[in-house]
Design a protein around this motif. Sequence first.
Motif, PDB file in Angstrom:
ATOM      1  N   SER A  33       0.827  -1.197   0.000  1.00  0.00           N
ATOM      2  CA  SER A  33       0.000   0.000   0.000  1.00  0.00           C
ATOM      3  C   SER A  33       0.869   1.257   0.000  1.00  0.00           C
ATOM      4  N   ASN A  34       0.278   2.367  -0.466  1.00  0.00           N
ATOM      5  CA  ASN A  34       0.976   3.637  -0.444  1.00  0.00           C
ATOM      6  C   ASN A  34       0.957   4.213   0.972  1.00  0.00           C
ATOM      7  N   LYS A  35       2.126   4.511   1.499  1.00  0.00           N
ATOM      8  CA  LYS A  35       2.206   5.180   2.794  1.00  0.00           C
ATOM      9  C   LYS A  35       2.066   6.690   2.627  1.00  0.00           C
ATOM     10  N   LEU A  36       2.614   7.200   1.522  1.00  0.00           N
ATOM     11  CA  LEU A  36       2.613   8.641   1.284  1.00  0.00           C
ATOM     12  C   LEU A  36       2.179   8.927  -0.146  1.00  0.00           C
ATOM     13  N   ILE A  37       1.277   9.881  -0.279  1.00  0.00           N
ATOM     14  CA  ILE A  37       0.868  10.362  -1.600  1.00  0.00           C
ATOM     15  C   ILE A  37       0.982  11.883  -1.613  1.00  0.00           C
ATOM     16  N   LEU A  38       1.794  12.396  -2.519  1.00  0.00           N
ATOM     17  CA  LEU A  38       1.853  13.829  -2.791  1.00  0.00           C
ATOM     18  C   LEU A  38       1.150  14.039  -4.122  1.00  0.00           C
ATOM     19  N   ASP A  39       0.043  14.766  -4.093  1.00  0.00           N
ATOM     20  CA  ASP A  39      -0.833  14.874  -5.250  1.00  0.00           C
ATOM     21  C   ASP A  39      -0.859  16.303  -5.791  1.00  0.00           C
ATOM     22  N   ASN A  40      -0.166  16.509  -6.927  1.00  0.00           N
ATOM     23  CA  ASN A  40      -0.208  17.781  -7.655  1.00  0.00           C
ATOM     24  C   ASN A  40       0.179  18.963  -6.746  1.00  0.00           C
ATOM     25  N   ILE A  41       1.322  18.816  -6.090  1.00  0.00           N
ATOM     26  CA  ILE A  41       1.780  19.814  -5.124  1.00  0.00           C
ATOM     27  C   ILE A  41       2.467  20.983  -5.829  1.00  0.00           C
ATOM     28  N   SER A  42       2.024  22.186  -5.500  1.00  0.00           N
ATOM     29  CA  SER A  42       2.711  23.404  -5.934  1.00  0.00           C
ATOM     30  C   SER A  42       3.028  24.251  -4.711  1.00  0.00           C
ATOM     31  N   LYS A  43       4.117  25.001  -4.801  1.00  0.00           N
ATOM     32  CA  LYS A  43       4.476  25.915  -3.719  1.00  0.00           C
ATOM     33  C   LYS A  43       4.987  27.219  -4.305  1.00  0.00           C
ATOM     34  N   VAL A  44       4.338  28.313  -3.905  1.00  0.00           N
ATOM     35  CA  VAL A  44       4.715  29.654  -4.352  1.00  0.00           C
ATOM     36  C   VAL A  44       5.099  30.471  -3.133  1.00  0.00           C
ATOM     37  N   PHE A  45       6.255  31.129  -3.210  1.00  0.00           N
ATOM     38  CA  PHE A  45       6.683  32.052  -2.163  1.00  0.00           C
ATOM     39  C   PHE A  45       6.531  33.481  -2.676  1.00  0.00           C
ATOM     40  N   GLY A  46       6.001  34.350  -1.835  1.00  0.00           N
ATOM     41  CA  GLY A  46       5.839  35.741  -2.220  1.00  0.00           C
ATOM     42  C   GLY A  46       4.520  35.993  -2.931  1.00  0.00           C
ATOM     43  N   SER A  59       3.319  24.080   4.431  1.00  0.00           N
ATOM     44  CA  SER A  59       2.063  23.813   3.718  1.00  0.00           C
ATOM     45  C   SER A  59       2.217  24.127   2.232  1.00  0.00           C
ATOM     46  N   PRO A  60       1.664  23.303   1.355  1.00  0.00           N
ATOM     47  CA  PRO A  60       1.717  23.609  -0.080  1.00  0.00           C
ATOM     48  C   PRO A  60       0.763  24.744  -0.434  1.00  0.00           C
ATOM     49  N   SER A  61       1.038  25.421  -1.538  1.00  0.00           N
ATOM     50  CA  SER A  61       0.100  26.437  -2.032  1.00  0.00           C
ATOM     51  C   SER A  61      -1.126  25.777  -2.631  1.00  0.00           C
ATOM     52  N   SER A  62      -0.936  24.608  -3.213  1.00  0.00           N
ATOM     53  CA  SER A  62      -2.052  23.808  -3.722  1.00  0.00           C
ATOM     54  C   SER A  62      -1.628  22.350  -3.769  1.00  0.00           C
ATOM     55  N   GLY A  63      -2.615  21.469  -3.853  1.00  0.00           N
ATOM     56  CA  GLY A  63      -2.339  20.042  -3.865  1.00  0.00           C
ATOM     57  C   GLY A  63      -2.621  19.396  -2.515  1.00  0.00           C
ATOM     58  N   ARG A  64      -2.514  18.060  -2.480  1.00  0.00           N
ATOM     59  CA  ARG A  64      -2.850  17.309  -1.265  1.00  0.00           C
ATOM     60  C   ARG A  64      -1.679  16.436  -0.827  1.00  0.00           C
ATOM     61  N   ILE A  65      -1.604  16.233   0.499  1.00  0.00           N
ATOM     62  CA  ILE A  65      -0.647  15.298   1.088  1.00  0.00           C
ATOM     63  C   ILE A  65      -1.455  14.258   1.851  1.00  0.00           C
ATOM     64  N   ILE A  66      -1.304  12.999   1.464  1.00  0.00           N
ATOM     65  CA  ILE A  66      -2.004  11.897   2.134  1.00  0.00           C
ATOM     66  C   ILE A  66      -0.958  11.007   2.783  1.00  0.00           C
ATOM     67  N   LEU A  67      -1.024  10.895   4.096  1.00  0.00           N
ATOM     68  CA  LEU A  67      -0.099  10.042   4.839  1.00  0.00           C
ATOM     69  C   LEU A  67      -0.901   8.966   5.549  1.00  0.00           C
ATOM     70  N   SER A  68      -0.668   7.718   5.160  1.00  0.00           N
ATOM     71  CA  SER A  68      -1.402   6.579   5.725  1.00  0.00           C
ATOM     72  C   SER A  68      -2.908   6.831   5.686  1.00  0.00           C
ATOM     73  N   ASP A  69      -3.389   7.216   4.508  1.00  0.00           N
ATOM     74  CA  ASP A  69      -4.822   7.432   4.233  1.00  0.00           C
ATOM     75  C   ASP A  69      -5.413   8.636   4.965  1.00  0.00           C
ATOM     76  N   GLN A  70      -4.569   9.490   5.529  1.00  0.00           N
ATOM     77  CA  GLN A  70      -5.048  10.685   6.232  1.00  0.00           C
ATOM     78  C   GLN A  70      -4.649  11.926   5.439  1.00  0.00           C
ATOM     79  N   ASP A  71      -5.633  12.786   5.151  1.00  0.00           N
ATOM     80  CA  ASP A  71      -5.385  14.023   4.414  1.00  0.00           C
ATOM     81  C   ASP A  71      -4.774  15.039   5.379  1.00  0.00           C
ATOM     82  N   VAL A  72      -3.473  15.261   5.246  1.00  0.00           N
ATOM     83  CA  VAL A  72      -2.744  16.119   6.172  1.00  0.00           C
ATOM     84  C   VAL A  72      -3.239  17.560   6.109  1.00  0.00           C
ATOM     85  N   SER A  73      -3.652  17.995   4.930  1.00  0.00           N
ATOM     86  CA  SER A  73      -4.052  19.396   4.758  1.00  0.00           C
ATOM     87  C   SER A  73      -5.295  19.761   5.563  1.00  0.00           C
TER      88      SER A  73
END
Length: 233
Positions: free
Chosen positions: A2-15, A59-73
């Motif tokens: 199983s997937n322990k970690l899923i990073l889904d379409n993560i973007s990060k903008v500073f400023g 925190s990402p500017s957009s996208g999701r982080i799933i760790l062990s089936d839990q949506d961190v965001s």
Amino acid sequence: MSNKLILDNISKVFGDGDTSVKVLDGVSLQVKAGEFVAVVGPSGSGKSTFLSIAGALLSPSSGRIILSDQDVSKLTPKKMNQLRLEKIGFVFQASNLIPYLSVRDQLLLIAELAGSPIKEAEKRANDLLTHLGLAHRRDHYPESLSGGERQRVAIGRALMNDPELILADEPTASLDSERGRAVVQMLADEVKARGKAAIMVTHDKRMLDVCDRVVYIEDGKLSEQPKRVAMSL
């Protein structure tokens, strides 16, 4: 697996506005239990930002982080802190050990912060130090340890609360080649033996053959690379 970690379409903008900088641009990655993934790329490519987001430190500017089936965001800051204590183990470029704590107490502090029962924590700390070849050093302080020993203590500390995910940021940067390889091999062995997911940011291409997969980041974009190709980049 199983997937322990899923990073889904993560973007990060500073400023903001004209001064904004997009460091990550639609990055996605899945890491399974028992899998050790290396992240490589030039300086300023977004590697450290990527690892910070994976570890819920940023925190990402957009996208999701799933760790062990839990949506961190969706977690509150308090629950995010608890998640980091319980489910994520960090190994940094410098071991970052507390100078006035013994080797054993470095591990016990993590258990105390997580609220673990003391007897259970003492047994786990002793077992980990034995497994990592540090039982004879458990009452020593960081200043009396070699660089490789300090990084092994850092690995033990990262494993203390039996996390789902291990994140390592340039863990061999302060070590010579032999000690660096021993540390990375130990991380890889722990990932396999305990069914963890692990991501290691590294500039040391000699360590890539120990990893299961290699992903390359440049200009905020991520691509998967065969190990032989990554080692020549």
